[in-house]
Design an enzyme around this catalytic site. Sequence first.
Site, mmCIF file in Angstrom:
data_model
loop_
_atom_site.group_PDB
_atom_site.id
_atom_site.type_symbol
_atom_site.label_atom_id
_atom_site.label_comp_id
_atom_site.label_asym_id
_atom_site.label_seq_id
_atom_site.Cartn_x
_atom_site.Cartn_y
_atom_site.Cartn_z
ATOM 1 C CE LYS A 1 43.372 -58.760 65.824
ATOM 2 N NZ LYS A 1 42.880 -57.715 66.720
ATOM 3 N NE ARG B 1 36.549 -61.378 66.280
ATOM 4 C CZ ARG B 1 37.331 -61.352 65.199
ATOM 5 N NH1 ARG B 1 38.653 -61.227 65.339
ATOM 6 N NH2 ARG B 1 36.804 -61.434 63.987
#
Length: 313
Positions: A244, A278
């Site tokens: 991210k 995830r």
Amino acid sequence: MRHDGSMHSRSPHDLPPLPALREPVRTIGAREFDFSRQVAVMAVVNRTPDSFYDRGATFALDRAVDACLDAVVAGADWVDIGGAPFAPGPPIPADEEAERVVPVVAAVRAASDVVISVDTFQAGVARRAIDAGADVINDTTGLRDPDLARVVADSAATVVITHSLAVPRTPYPRPHYDDVAGEVAAFLAERVESALAAGIPPERIVVDPGHDLNKNTMHSLELTRRLGRIVDLGYPTLVAVSNKDFIGESLDAAREERVEGSLVAAALCIAQGARIVRMHNVRESVAAVRMTEAILGLREPAYQRHNMGERND
């Protein structure tokens, strides 16, 4: 672990206790997870030409199916298939999104009993994906669409309820929170109540704080530090920290240079109670998760040889 190498139950002084999960033993599809002592690795496979991480590398149907099955071989417990990015951009019609994800679901289901989730916020896509064999609907909008909740309630599927603020595919510049962890927890608690009211039983609910979704880097870092506020809700917590932007900005790292930061973030979340991670880089993630489980006393080492015999090596 005692000095003779055997496991023992943790004392109150070893690690802080985690809140009790509602129904920690979950049957999801053909697999069973005991989230009181187990962490599931969810692999990410996006069938989109503009996906955040792989930039369309798995857009072709055969590439997407192969990526899912390769993730299973690498140790993934779960594959998450997406056909529409959350990021701002033109809306993707439900039929087009379904045409992207449903064939992948069907092919993977025919080849494996791995847990399959579909990352969608559209009820029509969810219904077709479940019919094709999906076990989970991963909704990044927190059940904004009540029809989606009804689709899940009318099936055997689990739902992931994720915190976000924006209408899908729209910008949300400069998000502001006075207490990001508290506000995210309150949002998720309210959406869980909506799910329960729609008929989704508690044993089919997972929550996700939504790292980077309508949050800046400081918000995502604080969510990571204070993940306990989300875990306190009592539902299995999923974290999607892989590659991210909050990791890239923290480390000044390009997208392809964020693996190590992603693994650290995942491990720290697991230590605070996250039970589904995830991740894009499956082999590395599986190793990091299993090592974190061992350190926390959630699992036995694969084997013990070092200093276990007459010789000290």
